[in-house]
Design a protein around this motif. Sequence first.
Motif, PDB file in Angstrom:
ATOM      1  N   UNK A   1       6.915  10.078  -3.194  1.00 20.12           N
ATOM      2  CA  UNK A   1       6.620  10.244  -1.632  1.00 20.12           C
ATOM      3  C   UNK A   1       7.181  11.101  -0.327  1.00 20.12           C
ATOM      4  N   UNK A   2       7.179  12.074   0.256  1.00 20.62           N
ATOM      5  CA  UNK A   2       7.874  12.810   0.873  1.00 20.62           C
ATOM      6  C   UNK A   2       8.055  12.142   1.714  1.00 20.62           C
ATOM      7  N   UNK A   3       8.242  11.038   2.382  1.00 20.79           N
ATOM      8  CA  UNK A   3       9.779  10.693   2.646  1.00 20.79           C
ATOM      9  C   UNK A   3      10.883  10.851   3.016  1.00 20.79           C
ATOM     10  N   UNK A   4      11.631  10.595   1.869  1.00 19.47           N
ATOM     11  CA  UNK A   4      13.048  10.663   0.947  1.00 19.47           C
ATOM     12  C   UNK A   4      13.970   9.857   2.612  1.00 19.47           C
ATOM     13  N   UNK A   5      13.450   8.744   2.506  1.00 18.61           N
ATOM     14  CA  UNK A   5      14.329   8.482   3.382  1.00 18.61           C
ATOM     15  C   UNK A   5      13.747   6.447   3.552  1.00 18.61           C
ATOM     16  N   UNK A   6      14.048   5.322   3.897  1.00 15.56           N
ATOM     17  CA  UNK A   6      13.486   3.898   3.806  1.00 15.56           C
ATOM     18  C   UNK A   6      12.161   3.617   5.115  1.00 15.56           C
ATOM     19  N   UNK A   7      10.927   3.506   4.947  1.00 18.84           N
ATOM     20  CA  UNK A   7       9.696   2.962   5.238  1.00 18.84           C
ATOM     21  C   UNK A   7      10.171   1.426   5.571  1.00 18.84           C
ATOM     22  N   UNK A   8       9.884   1.058   6.386  1.00 20.76           N
ATOM     23  CA  UNK A   8       9.383  -0.191   7.333  1.00 20.76           C
ATOM     24  C   UNK A   8       7.866  -0.215   7.509  1.00 20.76           C
ATOM     25  N   UNK A   9       7.711  -1.201   6.574  1.00 24.13           N
ATOM     26  CA  UNK A   9       6.196  -1.169   7.391  1.00 24.13           C
ATOM     27  C   UNK A   9       5.589  -2.916   7.505  1.00 24.13           C
ATOM     28  N   UNK A  10       4.958  -2.721   8.458  1.00 26.50           N
ATOM     29  CA  UNK A  10       4.365  -3.761   9.252  1.00 26.50           C
ATOM     30  C   UNK A  10       3.227  -4.178   9.439  1.00 26.50           C
ATOM     31  N   UNK A  11       3.723  -5.791   8.996  1.00 28.94           N
ATOM     32  CA  UNK A  11       2.628  -6.500   7.975  1.00 28.94           C
ATOM     33  C   UNK A  11       3.302  -7.744   8.105  1.00 28.94           C
ATOM     34  N   UNK A  12       1.259  -8.013   7.545  1.00 28.70           N
ATOM     35  CA  UNK A  12       1.403  -9.686   8.252  1.00 28.70           C
ATOM     36  C   UNK A  12       1.639 -10.460   6.383  1.00 28.70           C
ATOM     37  N   UNK A  13       1.292  -9.254   5.480  1.00 28.90           N
ATOM     38  CA  UNK A  13       1.896  -9.754   3.531  1.00 28.90           C
ATOM     39  C   UNK A  13       2.697  -9.401   2.998  1.00 28.90           C
ATOM     40  N   UNK A  14       4.165 -10.799   2.923  1.00 26.87           N
ATOM     41  CA  UNK A  14       5.375 -10.456   2.151  1.00 26.87           C
ATOM     42  C   UNK A  14       4.825 -10.035   0.421  1.00 26.87           C
ATOM     43  N   UNK A  15       6.431  -9.233   0.419  1.00 21.56           N
ATOM     44  CA  UNK A  15       6.390  -8.193  -0.559  1.00 21.56           C
ATOM     45  C   UNK A  15       6.843  -7.746  -0.567  1.00 21.56           C
ATOM     46  N   UNK A  16       7.886  -7.781  -2.456  1.00 25.15           N
ATOM     47  CA  UNK A  16       9.365  -6.946  -2.644  1.00 25.15           C
ATOM     48  C   UNK A  16       8.785  -5.679  -2.069  1.00 25.15           C
ATOM     49  N   UNK A  17      10.314  -4.899  -1.778  1.00 22.28           N
ATOM     50  CA  UNK A  17      10.886  -3.722  -1.357  1.00 22.28           C
ATOM     51  C   UNK A  17      10.465  -2.771  -2.605  1.00 22.28           C
ATOM     52  N   UNK A  18       9.345  -1.440  -2.307  1.00 25.31           N
ATOM     53  CA  UNK A  18       9.059  -1.241  -3.489  1.00 25.31           C
ATOM     54  C   UNK A  18       9.904   0.422  -3.226  1.00 25.31           C
ATOM     55  N   UNK A  19      11.642   0.447  -4.546  1.00 20.76           N
ATOM     56  CA  UNK A  19      11.697   1.492  -4.242  1.00 20.76           C
ATOM     57  C   UNK A  19      11.024   3.185  -5.056  1.00 20.76           C
ATOM     58  N   UNK A  20      10.834   4.046  -4.685  1.00 25.69           N
ATOM     59  CA  UNK A  20      10.606   4.886  -4.962  1.00 25.69           C
ATOM     60  C   UNK A  20      11.383   5.938  -5.445  1.00 25.69           C
ATOM     61  N   UNK A  21      10.902   7.288  -5.836  1.00 21.03           N
ATOM     62  CA  UNK A  21      12.048   8.255  -5.910  1.00 21.03           C
ATOM     63  C   UNK A  21      11.948   9.179  -5.289  1.00 21.03           C
ATOM     64  N   UNK A  22      13.176   9.607  -4.992  1.00 18.13           N
ATOM     65  CA  UNK A  22      13.885  10.965  -4.246  1.00 18.13           C
ATOM     66  C   UNK A  22      14.297  10.824  -2.503  1.00 18.13           C
ATOM     67  N   UNK A  23      14.337   8.788  -2.674  1.00 17.73           N
ATOM     68  CA  UNK A  23      14.971   8.810  -1.609  1.00 17.73           C
ATOM     69  C   UNK A  23      14.115   7.816  -0.521  1.00 17.73           C
ATOM     70  N   UNK A  24      12.854   7.655  -0.905  1.00 14.73           N
ATOM     71  CA  UNK A  24      12.222   6.339  -0.421  1.00 14.73           C
ATOM     72  C   UNK A  24      12.151   4.965  -0.173  1.00 14.73           C
ATOM     73  N   UNK A  25      11.916   4.724  -0.201  1.00 15.85           N
ATOM     74  CA  UNK A  25      11.609   2.908  -0.615  1.00 15.85           C
ATOM     75  C   UNK A  25      10.842   2.505   0.529  1.00 15.85           C
ATOM     76  N   UNK A  26       9.610   1.437   0.645  1.00 16.22           N
ATOM     77  CA  UNK A  26       9.019   1.137   1.281  1.00 16.22           C
ATOM     78  C   UNK A  26       9.402  -0.760   1.494  1.00 16.22           C
TER      79      UNK A  26
END
Lengths: 222, 222
Positions: free
Chosen positions: A87-112
């Motif tokens: 993904x284009x962010x190349x940095x940690x992304x913090x997603x505001x949600x009501x649904x718990x989910x495991x952190x998603x680690x992508x390539x290039x420095x992006x994680x959700x």
Amino acid sequence: MSLDGFYAGRQHRGEAADWMESAEAAGFFRVTRWVIDAMAWRERQGFAGGEQNVSSDVIAETFEAAGAYVMGRRMADGGEVPWGDEPPFRAPVFVVTNRPRETLVRQGGTSFTYVTDGIASAVEQARAAAGGKDVAVAGGGSLLRQVIKAGLLDELELHIVPAVLGTGMRLLDADLDLAEKEAIELTPTRVIHTPEVTHIRYTVNGRAALVLDDRGRGTDAP
Amino acid sequence: MSLDGFYAGRQHRGEAADWMESAEAAGFFRVTRWVIDAMAWRERQGFAGGEQNVSSDVIAETFEAAGAYVMGRRMADGGEVPWGDEPPFRAPVFVVTNRPRETLVRQGGTSFTYVTDGIASAVEQARAAAGGKDVAVAGGGSLLRQVIKAGLLDELELHIVPAVLGTGMRLLDADLDLAEKEAIELTPTRVIHTPEVTHIRYTVNGRAALVLDDRGRGTDAP
């Protein structure tokens, strides 16, 4: 946003598969056309070409300044497939949600990272992860307004596109909990002007009561 | 207008005498504060003082370019007393209304002619009276939108004030009769930037269908 304040057309409420044919998409595509044309965005997406212009510089600057992002759940869901493995962010992304989910680690420095205890927590976690750089509000509009409402936005960069959509998803909508005769005051600090889009950066000063003035009659009276 | 598109607060529907205490007035005063502070406006009102700055130049330029005005009935009614014997227009004003009334001639070159056969007629009469100069849309918002809807607006100068009002009377509201996936397209031709207000001048290109793009994926494919 469009001149009349929309960042997308009328919200699509049908099947996700039909989104591309929706009025929401048509408006969104119009408002973000300058982004798609910009080299700095294309490079982040792995696409060739694009224009190297001041709008591309604005995008590059924004990406570089961000050490972490906060994002709404709808935007995160909508982007998951199109953003792909890198993904284009190349940095940690913090997603505001009501649904718990495991952190998603992508390539290039992006994680959700999925944050279920609210916007203030998401901003705090992003701040800690940003390493002294900016926390950027990726979107969408609802999340931006939550951040504004909570008094957590320091700076707003508006990209005003010269089109009137008439209806759609409004960026600065009425859910900011402003009291009667109250406004959120800002100060513009930079304007960059192109035929395709006007970029205006604002410092957010905060809420203030609206006051009447004497309409000029008494100001200079002896 | 405010950053969220309002030129006044929530519309006042009570007694005219209570307008000054209304939320509509509070928002209107905020959005027009830069006007009241400007020397060019104060001079037209017969008030002393004011700031001689680029915003004042913008006002002076607009006044000087206008050979005639069109105006909505609510604005004309609301201004009749405060504008006094020598209103700031110094040119013929054509008021779009349903109520026939004798032309009102004021001092300093201002007259109010009440046009009961529609907006196109008012613009045509103003054009004939303007002597080759611009026909300016004085306001309010409803009249501006009628002029846009009729395809009669050539140029739009927006004055964007760095405040979010949350609610109020919206300048570019939904009554423009835009079809699904249709926009009104404009081109910005000039931006003047101050801490109090951003002036953006647009040429109105007209209605156009919103089209999808390939989001950059295919543009440069061999």
